[in-house]
Motif scaffolding. Sequence first.
Motif, PDB file in Angstrom:
ATOM      1  N   LEU B  60       0.835  -1.195   0.000  1.00  0.00           N
ATOM      2  CA  LEU B  60       0.000   0.000   0.000  1.00  0.00           C
ATOM      3  C   LEU B  60       0.874   1.251   0.000  1.00  0.00           C
ATOM      4  O   LEU B  60       0.465   2.296   0.468  1.00  0.00           O
ATOM      5  CB  LEU B  60      -0.914  -0.003   1.227  1.00  0.00           C
ATOM      6  CG  LEU B  60      -2.098  -0.951   1.143  1.00  0.00           C
ATOM      7  CD1 LEU B  60      -2.735  -1.146   2.491  1.00  0.00           C
ATOM      8  CD2 LEU B  60      -3.114  -0.407   0.163  1.00  0.00           C
ATOM      9  N   ILE B 156       2.781   6.932   3.839  1.00  0.00           N
ATOM     10  CA  ILE B 156       2.408   8.169   4.540  1.00  0.00           C
ATOM     11  C   ILE B 156       3.652   8.981   4.890  1.00  0.00           C
ATOM     12  O   ILE B 156       3.652  10.212   4.798  1.00  0.00           O
ATOM     13  CB  ILE B 156       1.589   7.849   5.804  1.00  0.00           C
ATOM     14  CG1 ILE B 156       0.247   7.248   5.395  1.00  0.00           C
ATOM     15  CG2 ILE B 156       1.355   9.097   6.631  1.00  0.00           C
ATOM     16  CD1 ILE B 156      -0.610   6.836   6.535  1.00  0.00           C
ATOM     17  N   MET B 279      -4.482   7.581  -1.056  1.00  0.00           N
ATOM     18  CA  MET B 279      -5.562   7.189  -1.967  1.00  0.00           C
ATOM     19  C   MET B 279      -5.018   6.670  -3.293  1.00  0.00           C
ATOM     20  O   MET B 279      -5.578   5.770  -3.889  1.00  0.00           O
ATOM     21  CB  MET B 279      -6.496   8.382  -2.219  1.00  0.00           C
ATOM     22  CG  MET B 279      -7.768   8.389  -1.422  1.00  0.00           C
ATOM     23  SD  MET B 279      -8.575   6.791  -1.256  1.00  0.00           S
ATOM     24  CE  MET B 279      -9.111   6.478  -2.922  1.00  0.00           C
ATOM     25  N   VAL B 282      -3.928   3.130  -2.764  1.00  0.00           N
ATOM     26  CA  VAL B 282      -5.092   2.257  -2.647  1.00  0.00           C
ATOM     27  C   VAL B 282      -5.682   2.000  -4.028  1.00  0.00           C
ATOM     28  O   VAL B 282      -6.076   0.898  -4.378  1.00  0.00           O
ATOM     29  CB  VAL B 282      -6.143   2.883  -1.719  1.00  0.00           C
ATOM     30  CG1 VAL B 282      -7.434   2.099  -1.767  1.00  0.00           C
ATOM     31  CG2 VAL B 282      -5.618   2.946  -0.303  1.00  0.00           C
ATOM     32  N   VAL B 285      -3.695  -0.559  -5.915  1.00  0.00           N
ATOM     33  CA  VAL B 285      -4.010  -1.899  -5.408  1.00  0.00           C
ATOM     34  C   VAL B 285      -5.369  -2.343  -5.942  1.00  0.00           C
ATOM     35  O   VAL B 285      -5.555  -3.495  -6.360  1.00  0.00           O
ATOM     36  CB  VAL B 285      -4.000  -1.905  -3.867  1.00  0.00           C
ATOM     37  CG1 VAL B 285      -4.576  -3.203  -3.336  1.00  0.00           C
ATOM     38  CG2 VAL B 285      -2.592  -1.712  -3.353  1.00  0.00           C
ATOM     39  N   ALA B 289      -6.239  -5.644  -8.129  1.00  0.00           N
ATOM     40  CA  ALA B 289      -7.223  -6.610  -7.636  1.00  0.00           C
ATOM     41  C   ALA B 289      -8.314  -6.839  -8.671  1.00  0.00           C
ATOM     42  O   ALA B 289      -8.731  -7.974  -8.912  1.00  0.00           O
ATOM     43  CB  ALA B 289      -7.837  -6.115  -6.329  1.00  0.00           C
ATOM     44  N   SER B 317     -17.228  13.873  -9.223  1.00  0.00           N
ATOM     45  CA  SER B 317     -16.723  14.030  -7.853  1.00  0.00           C
ATOM     46  C   SER B 317     -16.810  12.723  -7.083  1.00  0.00           C
ATOM     47  O   SER B 317     -16.452  12.657  -5.923  1.00  0.00           O
ATOM     48  CB  SER B 317     -17.501  15.124  -7.126  1.00  0.00           C
ATOM     49  OG  SER B 317     -18.836  14.714  -6.982  1.00  0.00           O
ATOM     50  N   TYR B 318     -17.317  11.650  -7.743  1.00  0.00           N
ATOM     51  CA  TYR B 318     -17.428  10.373  -7.047  1.00  0.00           C
ATOM     52  C   TYR B 318     -16.243   9.459  -7.358  1.00  0.00           C
ATOM     53  O   TYR B 318     -16.311   8.260  -7.147  1.00  0.00           O
ATOM     54  CB  TYR B 318     -18.726   9.662  -7.426  1.00  0.00           C
ATOM     55  CG  TYR B 318     -19.947  10.383  -6.930  1.00  0.00           C
ATOM     56  CD1 TYR B 318     -20.392  10.192  -5.633  1.00  0.00           C
ATOM     57  CD2 TYR B 318     -20.628  11.275  -7.734  1.00  0.00           C
ATOM     58  CE1 TYR B 318     -21.495  10.874  -5.157  1.00  0.00           C
ATOM     59  CE2 TYR B 318     -21.730  11.965  -7.264  1.00  0.00           C
ATOM     60  CZ  TYR B 318     -22.164  11.762  -5.971  1.00  0.00           C
ATOM     61  OH  TYR B 318     -23.247  12.434  -5.502  1.00  0.00           O
ATOM     62  N   ASP B 320     -13.206   8.743  -6.108  1.00  0.00           N
ATOM     63  CA  ASP B 320     -12.708   7.828  -5.071  1.00  0.00           C
ATOM     64  C   ASP B 320     -13.784   6.824  -4.680  1.00  0.00           C
ATOM     65  O   ASP B 320     -13.501   5.646  -4.477  1.00  0.00           O
ATOM     66  CB  ASP B 320     -12.277   8.615  -3.833  1.00  0.00           C
ATOM     67  CG  ASP B 320     -10.946   9.303  -4.064  1.00  0.00           C
ATOM     68  OD1 ASP B 320     -10.258   8.931  -5.034  1.00  0.00           O
ATOM     69  OD2 ASP B 320     -10.610  10.210  -3.293  1.00  0.00           O
ATOM     70  N   ALA B 321     -15.035   7.303  -4.582  1.00  0.00           N
ATOM     71  CA  ALA B 321     -16.126   6.416  -4.174  1.00  0.00           C
ATOM     72  C   ALA B 321     -16.296   5.289  -5.186  1.00  0.00           C
ATOM     73  O   ALA B 321     -16.522   4.137  -4.811  1.00  0.00           O
ATOM     74  CB  ALA B 321     -17.419   7.212  -4.037  1.00  0.00           C
ATOM     75  N   GLY B 324     -13.629   2.763  -4.576  1.00  0.00           N
ATOM     76  CA  GLY B 324     -13.921   2.013  -3.354  1.00  0.00           C
ATOM     77  C   GLY B 324     -15.002   0.976  -3.594  1.00  0.00           C
ATOM     78  O   GLY B 324     -14.884  -0.186  -3.181  1.00  0.00           O
ATOM     79  N   THR B 325     -16.065   1.385  -4.304  1.00  0.00           N
ATOM     80  CA  THR B 325     -17.178   0.471  -4.551  1.00  0.00           C
ATOM     81  C   THR B 325     -16.725  -0.700  -5.419  1.00  0.00           C
ATOM     82  O   THR B 325     -17.019  -1.865  -5.116  1.00  0.00           O
ATOM     83  CB  THR B 325     -18.321   1.218  -5.269  1.00  0.00           C
ATOM     84  OG1 THR B 325     -18.529   2.442  -4.589  1.00  0.00           O
ATOM     85  CG2 THR B 325     -19.577   0.405  -5.271  1.00  0.00           C
ATOM     86  N   LEU B 327     -13.807  -1.867  -5.724  1.00  0.00           N
ATOM     87  CA  LEU B 327     -12.911  -2.689  -4.913  1.00  0.00           C
ATOM     88  C   LEU B 327     -13.712  -3.686  -4.070  1.00  0.00           C
ATOM     89  O   LEU B 327     -13.416  -4.886  -4.046  1.00  0.00           O
ATOM     90  CB  LEU B 327     -12.128  -1.750  -3.996  1.00  0.00           C
ATOM     91  CG  LEU B 327     -10.866  -2.249  -3.357  1.00  0.00           C
ATOM     92  CD1 LEU B 327      -9.947  -2.763  -4.417  1.00  0.00           C
ATOM     93  CD2 LEU B 327     -10.197  -1.118  -2.603  1.00  0.00           C
ATOM     94  N   ILE B 328     -14.734  -3.188  -3.384  1.00  0.00           N
ATOM     95  CA  ILE B 328     -15.506  -4.070  -2.505  1.00  0.00           C
ATOM     96  C   ILE B 328     -16.262  -5.112  -3.309  1.00  0.00           C
ATOM     97  O   ILE B 328     -16.244  -6.306  -2.997  1.00  0.00           O
ATOM     98  CB  ILE B 328     -16.499  -3.251  -1.656  1.00  0.00           C
ATOM     99  CG1 ILE B 328     -15.721  -2.410  -0.672  1.00  0.00           C
ATOM    100  CG2 ILE B 328     -17.450  -4.160  -0.925  1.00  0.00           C
ATOM    101  CD1 ILE B 328     -16.579  -1.607   0.220  1.00  0.00           C
ATOM    102  N   MET B 331     -13.971  -7.797  -4.549  1.00  0.00           N
ATOM    103  CA  MET B 331     -13.460  -8.678  -3.498  1.00  0.00           C
ATOM    104  C   MET B 331     -14.565  -9.574  -2.936  1.00  0.00           C
ATOM    105  O   MET B 331     -14.319 -10.679  -2.489  1.00  0.00           O
ATOM    106  CB  MET B 331     -12.862  -7.838  -2.367  1.00  0.00           C
ATOM    107  CG  MET B 331     -11.469  -7.394  -2.660  1.00  0.00           C
ATOM    108  SD  MET B 331     -10.364  -8.801  -2.763  1.00  0.00           S
ATOM    109  CE  MET B 331      -9.706  -8.616  -4.388  1.00  0.00           C
TER     110      MET B 331
END
Lengths: 297, 356
Positions: B60, B156, B279, B282, B285, B289, B317-318, B320-321, B324-325, B327-328, B331
């Motif tokens: 990461l 970081i 971010m 992520v 990754v 995936a 503007s979505y 990152d969302a 994330g979605t 990704l989930i 998985m």
Amino acid sequence: MSLELFSQYIFAGITYGIIYAIVAIGFNIIYNTTGIINFAQGEFVMLGGMSAITLNYYLPLPLAIIGAVLFTMLIGALIEIVFIRWLKNPSVLRLIIITIGLSIIIREIALHVWGDTVRALPYFTGNVVSSVTILGAPISPQVLWVLAVCSCIVILLSLFFKFTPLGKEMQACASNRLAATLCGINAKNMVTFSFMLSAAIGAVAGCVVSPITSSEYDMGTGLAIKGFTVAVLGGLGNSLAAVAAGLLLGIIEAFSIAIGFPLAFQDAISISILLVILFVRPHGLFGNKEAASLKEF
Amino acid sequence: MGAKKITGIALLVVFVVAVQIATQLTGTSYYLTQLTMTMYSCLLIIGLCLVMGYAGQVSLGHAGFFAIGGYTSASLTTTNLLPALEGGSSWVSMLNSMGLLTAGSSMFGEPLLTVHPWLACLLAITITALIAFLVGIPVLKLKGHYLAMATLGFGIIIFRIVLAMEFFGEADGISDVPGFTLLPGLTVNGDIDNRVVNYYIAAAVLVTGFVLLLNLIDSRVGRALRAIHGAEDAADSMGINTARYKLYTFVISAVFAAVAGVLLTHYTGGISPSDAGVMKSVRYVAIVAIGGMASLWGALTMGGILNFLSLRGFFGSYDDAVFGTILIIIMLFAPEGVLRLTLWSKFKRQKKEKGS
């Protein structure tokens, strides 16, 4: 350094440290029952603070906080039921990626609901300027609130795990899931419950700390990293050690500023500590090496 | 090289050329800018795919390696060494006499003396490889959650360093990075006249990297890596030096990230702290995936599609969302990646059984 300055740094360190410890305990509760590190733990703290601020527009402060805690518990339960409960033997990598994805989504939803303004709950007693003098240093009463509430959480949790049947059942699941299931404990429900419990204490921490540090939608990641540092520092799964480790990290951070280290590098310090601990003593300062080697990281 | 692999790469090259011709014919050559940037990101992603899919190690912190490459090159090619030369610094005059510095002029016409991009690029890659090596030795001993957190922590720290240091431009990052002349006539920069050339430079770099990795995973190293992924203890007992192989792949993928960082920085003319952000890591990754972890072709395809859509602002503007979605969902329902949905293979198997 004068006594006044010294005790101010100490109190600042303790305040942050105990918050880190609470986040670390949230990690530990879920880790103990499931073996998962929930990367969305910091988001529970954010959700608690932000929803309490919103509820406080309509409700008196105590009711708003209770409402926020219940709301966050609900989210915690939903996360477990929808995303984790039905997976069959998921690999660690898969769970890591799922909880990271969840933390991104919660953060983005928070951004679209609350915007990126920094908000804060009102001080529980007094206001920004009121102070109590302890050891010659003026301390905000909110700091005392943070210390009192967080100490209560730690004590109540250890009583809960020691004396209530539910707490005992959770511990049974943690030490041997199969044996616990054979004894008639519904292990799946215990996992859901552990998510609710760690969401709840995260939310309480988010509420008490909000007047001092303010709340915003992206505060979760930083807290999660610090909380994880503390959990590892104390030895993953050990909650009392997490408190000691949390106070240690908080005080180190506070004094790193006191000796003139730039504020911008504060996070870098705690992460460097995390890395060093991971390399040198992955079972933590207070952990048992043999016990740790049996666990699957 | 097997015939199948050669066909695949030939098709890839044909596709790259076809896209360029198509944009030329339809007058949409502005797409080439985003396509070029996409290809540099893909270079990082296939490198990460080697670590995640084949060596089985999650990282990461790859945006950190990207940033080390990009920032090293950007800071060296923008720092004016003329005052140091006039001040009599022996280091600078030595570099100058070896022809490793280039003269130029700033936006305001002041004379500049900076490190030659080639030297900066080589230094960036060396520094990244060295850091990856030093970080990799302890980090790769960790597993699972600990490895994820340690690499996240590394990312970081890099983010904090570039954000806090004046040398790296703090929150503004570094801008006005000059072009990178690879060979006379071949310059990596953002000029509109140079768009097609840059598209092909990026494609050439990407395809070269891709072929290198394809050959690597079909070699002895690749078989060793797959053994490590399958069962590390078993691989260890068969005499595979697991620690060394994991470290090598980690360094190789960090170098891929650094090359991507250097070239993309010269192409866009700047780099900012957000390029080193968590971010970003992520997201890389996530793309690996989605491509199916142990699938270079999958990583390349998904990296191409998702990066391009994201750069075109398709998700608004979505952004990152959306990642994330995806990704989930991947998985939860298709941990083997979209291109290898279990449903498909079940369907195929049923067909076969019926046929026989």
